[in-house]
Write an enzyme that holds these catalytic residues in place. Structure first.
Site, PDB file in Angstrom:
ATOM      1  N   CYS A  57     -61.485 -33.496  37.173  1.00 58.53           N
ATOM      2  CA  CYS A  57     -60.530 -32.419  37.475  1.00 58.53           C
ATOM      3  C   CYS A  57     -60.820 -31.204  36.590  1.00 58.53           C
ATOM      4  CB  CYS A  57     -59.109 -32.915  37.230  1.00 58.53           C
ATOM      5  SG  CYS A  57     -57.876 -31.601  37.337  1.00 58.53           S
TER       6      CYS A  57
ATOM      7  N   CYS B  22     -56.505 -29.859  41.240  1.00 59.69           N
ATOM      8  CA  CYS B  22     -57.636 -30.329  42.052  1.00 59.69           C
ATOM      9  C   CYS B  22     -57.188 -31.061  43.318  1.00 59.69           C
ATOM     10  CB  CYS B  22     -58.551 -31.235  41.228  1.00 59.69           C
ATOM     11  SG  CYS B  22     -57.831 -32.843  40.876  1.00 59.69           S
TER      12      CYS B  22
ATOM     13  N   ASP C 162     -39.176 -17.683   4.674  1.00 64.44           N
ATOM     14  CA  ASP C 162     -40.125 -18.399   5.512  1.00 64.44           C
ATOM     15  C   ASP C 162     -41.422 -17.604   5.594  1.00 64.44           C
ATOM     16  OD1 ASP C 162     -39.882 -19.936   8.805  1.00 64.44           O
ATOM     17  OD2 ASP C 162     -41.028 -20.430   7.030  1.00 64.44           O
TER      18      ASP C 162
ATOM     19  N   TYR D 265     -39.992 -15.156  -6.872  1.00 68.25           N
ATOM     20  CA  TYR D 265     -38.884 -16.056  -7.191  1.00 68.25           C
ATOM     21  C   TYR D 265     -39.146 -16.971  -8.387  1.00 68.25           C
ATOM     22  CZ  TYR D 265     -41.731 -18.879  -3.987  1.00 68.25           C
ATOM     23  OH  TYR D 265     -42.773 -19.525  -3.364  1.00 68.25           O
TER      24      TYR D 265
ATOM     25  N   CYS E 231     -53.306 -37.081  36.713  1.00 72.59           N
ATOM     26  CA  CYS E 231     -54.281 -36.819  37.765  1.00 72.59           C
ATOM     27  C   CYS E 231     -55.396 -37.846  37.592  1.00 72.59           C
ATOM     28  CB  CYS E 231     -54.809 -35.402  37.592  1.00 72.59           C
ATOM     29  SG  CYS E 231     -56.354 -35.087  38.449  1.00 72.59           S
TER      30      CYS E 231
ATOM     31  N   LYS F 134     -34.187 -19.269   1.252  1.00 77.20           N
ATOM     32  CA  LYS F 134     -35.522 -19.853   1.348  1.00 77.20           C
ATOM     33  C   LYS F 134     -36.308 -18.999   2.341  1.00 77.20           C
ATOM     34  CE  LYS F 134     -38.021 -24.163   1.656  1.00 77.20           C
ATOM     35  NZ  LYS F 134     -39.146 -23.689   2.472  1.00 77.20           N
TER      36      LYS F 134
ATOM     37  N   GLU G 281     -30.819 -19.114  -3.800  1.00 79.10           N
ATOM     38  CA  GLU G 281     -31.653 -18.061  -3.208  1.00 79.10           C
ATOM     39  C   GLU G 281     -31.892 -18.368  -1.733  1.00 79.10           C
ATOM     40  OE1 GLU G 281     -35.306 -18.127  -5.453  1.00 79.10           O
ATOM     41  OE2 GLU G 281     -34.241 -18.188  -7.380  1.00 79.10           O
TER      42      GLU G 281
ATOM     43  N   LYS H 243     -32.098 -26.878   4.231  1.00 76.53           N
ATOM     44  CA  LYS H 243     -32.588 -26.148   5.409  1.00 76.53           C
ATOM     45  C   LYS H 243     -31.453 -25.919   6.403  1.00 76.53           C
ATOM     46  CE  LYS H 243     -36.821 -26.737   6.437  1.00 76.53           C
ATOM     47  NZ  LYS H 243     -38.093 -26.017   6.457  1.00 76.53           N
TER      48      LYS H 243
ATOM     49  N   CYS I 143     -52.334 -33.673  41.987  1.00 77.32           N
ATOM     50  CA  CYS I 143     -52.617 -32.738  40.900  1.00 77.32           C
ATOM     51  C   CYS I 143     -52.573 -31.307  41.441  1.00 77.32           C
ATOM     52  CB  CYS I 143     -53.995 -33.054  40.326  1.00 77.32           C
ATOM     53  SG  CYS I 143     -54.596 -31.790  39.194  1.00 77.32           S
TER      54      CYS I 143
HETATM   55  S1  IVH Z   1     -39.186 -22.088  -5.623  1.00 73.76           S
HETATM   56  C1  IVH Z   1     -40.717 -25.467  -7.940  1.00 73.76           C
HETATM   57  N1  IVH Z   1     -37.802 -20.345  -4.258  1.00 73.76           N
HETATM   58  O1  IVH Z   1     -40.650 -23.057  -0.382  1.00 73.76           O
HETATM   59  C2  IVH Z   1     -40.141 -24.403  -7.118  1.00 73.76           C
HETATM   60  N2  IVH Z   1     -39.577 -21.481  -3.162  1.00 73.76           N
HETATM   61  O2  IVH Z   1     -40.997 -26.061  -0.399  1.00 73.76           O
HETATM   62  C3  IVH Z   1     -40.934 -24.128  -5.914  1.00 73.76           C
HETATM   63  N3  IVH Z   1     -39.911 -20.846  -0.845  1.00 73.76           N
HETATM   64  O3  IVH Z   1     -43.941 -23.296  -1.527  1.00 73.76           O
HETATM   65  C4  IVH Z   1     -40.698 -22.876  -5.257  1.00 73.76           C
HETATM   66  N4  IVH Z   1     -38.313 -19.351  -0.765  1.00 73.76           N
HETATM   67  O4  IVH Z   1     -43.241 -21.169  -0.365  1.00 73.76           O
HETATM   68  C5  IVH Z   1     -38.805 -21.226  -4.232  1.00 73.76           C
HETATM   69  N5  IVH Z   1     -36.520 -18.778  -3.152  1.00 73.76           N
HETATM   70  C6  IVH Z   1     -37.525 -19.642  -3.158  1.00 73.76           C
HETATM   71  C7  IVH Z   1     -38.303 -19.868  -1.994  1.00 73.76           C
HETATM   72  C8  IVH Z   1     -39.328 -20.812  -2.054  1.00 73.76           C
HETATM   73  C9  IVH Z   1     -39.275 -19.944  -0.086  1.00 73.76           C
HETATM   74  C10 IVH Z   1     -41.014 -21.700  -0.386  1.00 73.76           C
HETATM   75  C11 IVH Z   1     -42.246 -21.624  -1.229  1.00 73.76           C
HETATM   76  C12 IVH Z   1     -42.577 -23.024  -1.625  1.00 73.76           C
HETATM   77  C13 IVH Z   1     -41.791 -23.826  -0.661  1.00 73.76           C
HETATM   78  C14 IVH Z   1     -41.376 -25.116  -1.323  1.00 73.76           C
END
Ligand code: IVH
Length: 678
Positions: free
Chosen positions: A438, A419, A122, A233, A433, A120, A118, A322, A416
């Site tokens: 200041c 001042c 943000d 999720y 400084c 991730k 999936e 990441k 600076c």
């Molecule tokens: S699963 C045990 N799925 O990532 C599983 N988390 O570092 C935990 N997050 O607090 C979460 N996208 O805020 C999962 N597709 C995704 C996600 C996801 C973002 C975030 C979530 C969690 C953090 C974990």
């Protein structure tokens, strides 16, 4: 008939609610509307009209409740029935391979494992609790165990179902806990910031902060105006989905209940596809309408997830991979020097504004003189800037090949810029400084003093601080606490009411916990964490002020540099005078425990310690409790007053929760105990 409402009206309201839920779902979840916005609005207006003229028709899950409701006093907290864990992190293909190997080894199998992968997202993790098909509670992740209840705010999110669609055939599940991420799209984030800029409000640093800030509103009517979205999720307690044997099926089940699932998810794929998918997402991320910062890989089969289990904080069946930090190319328009709290002169690159992964970047820190030299950044240069998470954007690299000779090197000024006092370079390559009075330092110090984690003075903003310093209303940060209504009224753009509010905010801030006080007074190298350690180790400011370097260094968590800096701070007469002036202006240091103790409440209290404490041994903790008149026992019972839970606490906290015994984390415990030794 409900309390005299005629059945036709009641039926109509019921019809409108059902239809509005359905159209809401078609529009926000399926992105496939059946009716026009005008028709939708007309139905909503009709429903609101009916509910207003017949208050007995109001329902907590009515589509009309999405507009928000009366502000809350504060957020309640709620424990998650199953902890909300975080994820292990990796950054490369090799870490994906390692994860796969680990999974196979733990499962003791050579077969290829199926994963669901999936994006991730943000944003902000939340949990939604549905009872008998209705959204009954929503909370933030909090510390994973306990979060804040934000139900009215969550209800304003159109893609969150208020009622679960069970198609009328099967009854809705008695309990369903759904987990997901609340996000705000890049475009909506930019628009929100544009609006805030025009209203002179502080800007959000990125979409995640905007989402978090919006969810943290006590007034859900404000949240309702923020275009938040959700993707779900996973689940917490979800007996309705126990028949599922894969994560993919859980997600499909949620989809069937009307939840919004991310369309980019890949179900039940093998290792080679995972690697491909990572590249695919990485390439796609900039063109997505919302921010993602990686890929989450989850072992698909639930029985395997069970067998793999979790560590105290993370599941062994999932990993987040990441993406690299984001970089963009732009031009350095100027390099200017900024004066910080400690008088440090920091060169800052002013850039042609550039969008880096959804955020407009127009400045980047160049840290210090040597850094500028090392990277050879010149005014007029084309550069790559990078933004990584929350940190300040930085210049990563100069594109020297496109220089045309017009670029000018930067020179650190000898004085600076604020001042005019001499600026001197120290051993750490930092130019400072030398003028302790200041105005730039004073302004930065006051900003720090007023900040959330320090005295948290609402309404003491940057522009006001500038005026106060420039007009000589305050000559040290202690003077803030002596400001009067009459004095403040003299300032530009300061009305009667604002002056009154500020005076009240200052008055309310004067009663301050010891650790916040220590953080606020701006001792070099003393951040929030160190301040908490100091507050836990000293009974009073006087005692701390008298501590020698050696004594300070002996404290767990305090190193030689920090110890020297603390001792230095208290050896200076002007600092002692400033602190004294704070007290004369009414500042009072408070610990929650000293309040308890005044009532004689801590004496005879029983504690149970569990888990590993970070800043002290359990033996130290025991001694401190006993010194304060408390007692430590080994097991939790109804007689226990407090359970102090460190890292990996185990079953004692479960027991405590069961019996309703107060659980303190380490910092709460330290606040308690720091004031307790009288
Ligand atoms: S699963 C045990 N799925 O990532 C599983 N988390 O570092 C935990 N997050 O607090 C979460 N996208 O805020 C999962 N597709 C995704 C996600 C996801 C973002 C975030 C979530 C969690 C953090 C974990």
């Amino acid at each position: 008939m409900a309390n005299g409402v005629d059945p036709k009206t009641e039926e109509r309201a019921e019809f409108l609610r059902r239809e509005l839920h359905r159209h809401n779902y078609r529009y926000f979840v399926l992105d496939d509307p059946e009716i026009s916005d005008t028709e939708y609005d007309r139905m909503m207006q009709e429903l609101i009209g009916l509910e207003q003229s017949h208050p007995e028709l109001a329902r907590p899950d009515s589509p009309s409740s999405r507009v928000g409701s009366e502000p809350l006093e504060k957020f309640d907290s709620a424990a998650h029935s199953i902890p909300m864990l975080s994820l292990d992190k990796g950054f490369s293909d090799s870490e994906i391979l390692e994860f796969d190997k680990r999974v196979k080894r733990s499962l003791d199998t050579a077969e290829d494992i199926r994963y669901t992968a999936e994006p991730k997202l943000d944003g902000v993790a939340v949990e939604l609790v549905y009872e008998n098909g209705r959204l009954s509670m929503a909370s933030t992740r909090g510390d994973g165990e306990v979060g804040e209840v934000i139900t009215p705010n969550i209800k304003t999110i159109s893609s969150v179902p208020l009622v679960i669609d069970s198609s009328g055939e099967t009854p809705p599940p008695a309990l369903l806990e759904v987990r997901g991420e609340v996000i705000i799209s890049k475009a909506n984030f930019e628009a929100l910031n544009r609006r805030r800029l025009s209203e002179n409000q502080p800007l959000f640093a990125n979409p995640r902060n905007a989402a978090a800030g919006s969810l943290r509103q006590l007034d859900s009517r404000i949240t309702a105006r923020r275009p938040l979205e959700i993707f779900v999720y996973g689940v917490g307690t979800a007996p309705a989905l126990t028949a599922a044997d894969s994560h993919a099926e859980v997600l499909r089940g949620l989809e069937g209940f009307g939840f919004r699932i991310n369309p980019l998810i890949r179900y039940q794929i093998g290792l080679p596809e995972i690697l491909e998918y990572y590249e695919y997402l990485n390439a796609k991320r900039l063109s997505l309408s919302y921010e993602i910062d990686g890929m989450v890989v989850k072992v698909d089969r639930l029985s395997y997830q069970q067998r793999l289990g979790t560590t105290s904080k993370r599941p062994r069946w999932a990993i987040a991979i990441k993406f690299e930090a984001l970089q963009e190319r732009t031009r350095v328009l100027d390099i200017r020097v900024q004066v910080g709290r400690t008088g440090a002169l920091t060169p800052v690159a002013h850039l042609e504004p550039v969008n880096v992964g959804g955020v407009t970047v127009s400045r980047a820190s160049l840290h210090n003189e040597d850094e500028v030299k090392k990277k050879d950044v010149r005014i007029g240069d084309q550069v790559f800037v990078q933004r990584a998470g929350d940190v300040i954007p930085e210049v990563v690299k100069v594109i020297k090949s496109v220089r045309d000779g017009s670029e000018r090197p930067f020179e650190m000024p000898g004085a600076c810029p604020v001042c005019g006092a001499r600026a001197v370079r120290d051993e750490e390559a930092i130019t400072r400084c030398i003028n302790v009075a200041c105005p730039a330092q004073l302004k930065a110090n006051i900003k720090h003093l007023a900040s959330k984690a320090a005295f948290d003075i609402d309404g003491l903003g940057d522009k006001l601080i500038d005026q106060l310093v420039e007009k000589n209303y305050v000559r040290s940060y202690a003077d803030i606490f002596g400001l009067s209504w009459g004095g403040l009224r003299q300032l530009e753009r300061m009305g009667d009411k604002s002056a009154e509010n500020l005076v009240n905010a200052i008055a309310a801030s004067k009663d301050v916990p010891f650790s916040r006080f220590l953080y606020a007074i701006g001792i070099r190298h003393v951040g929030q964490h160190t301040a908490a350690i100091l507050a836990a180790n000293y009974r009073s400011l006087d005692q701390l002020a008298e501590a020698s370097r050696e004594e300070l260094e002996a404290i767990d968590g305090i190193g030689p540099v920090v110890a020297a800096s603390i001792a230095e701070f208290f050896s200076r007469r002007e600092n002692l005078a400033t602190v004294q002036a704070m007290f004369e202006n009414g500042v009072v240091i408070r610990t929650s425990a000293s309040e308890l103790l005044q009532d004689g409440e801590l004496t005879g209290r029983t504690f149970v310690l569990t888990g590993k404490l970070e800043t002290m041994t359990r033996e130290d903790a025991r001694k401190r409790i006993e010194a304060a008149g408390g007692k430590v026992t080994g097991s939790v019972s109804r007689k226990t007053d407090y359970v102090v839970a460190g890292e990996s606490p185990g079953s004692k906290t479960d027991k405590a929760r069961e019996l309703g015994v107060t659980i303190l984390d380490e910092s709460e415990f330290k606040t308690l105990i720091s004031g307790a030794v009288v």
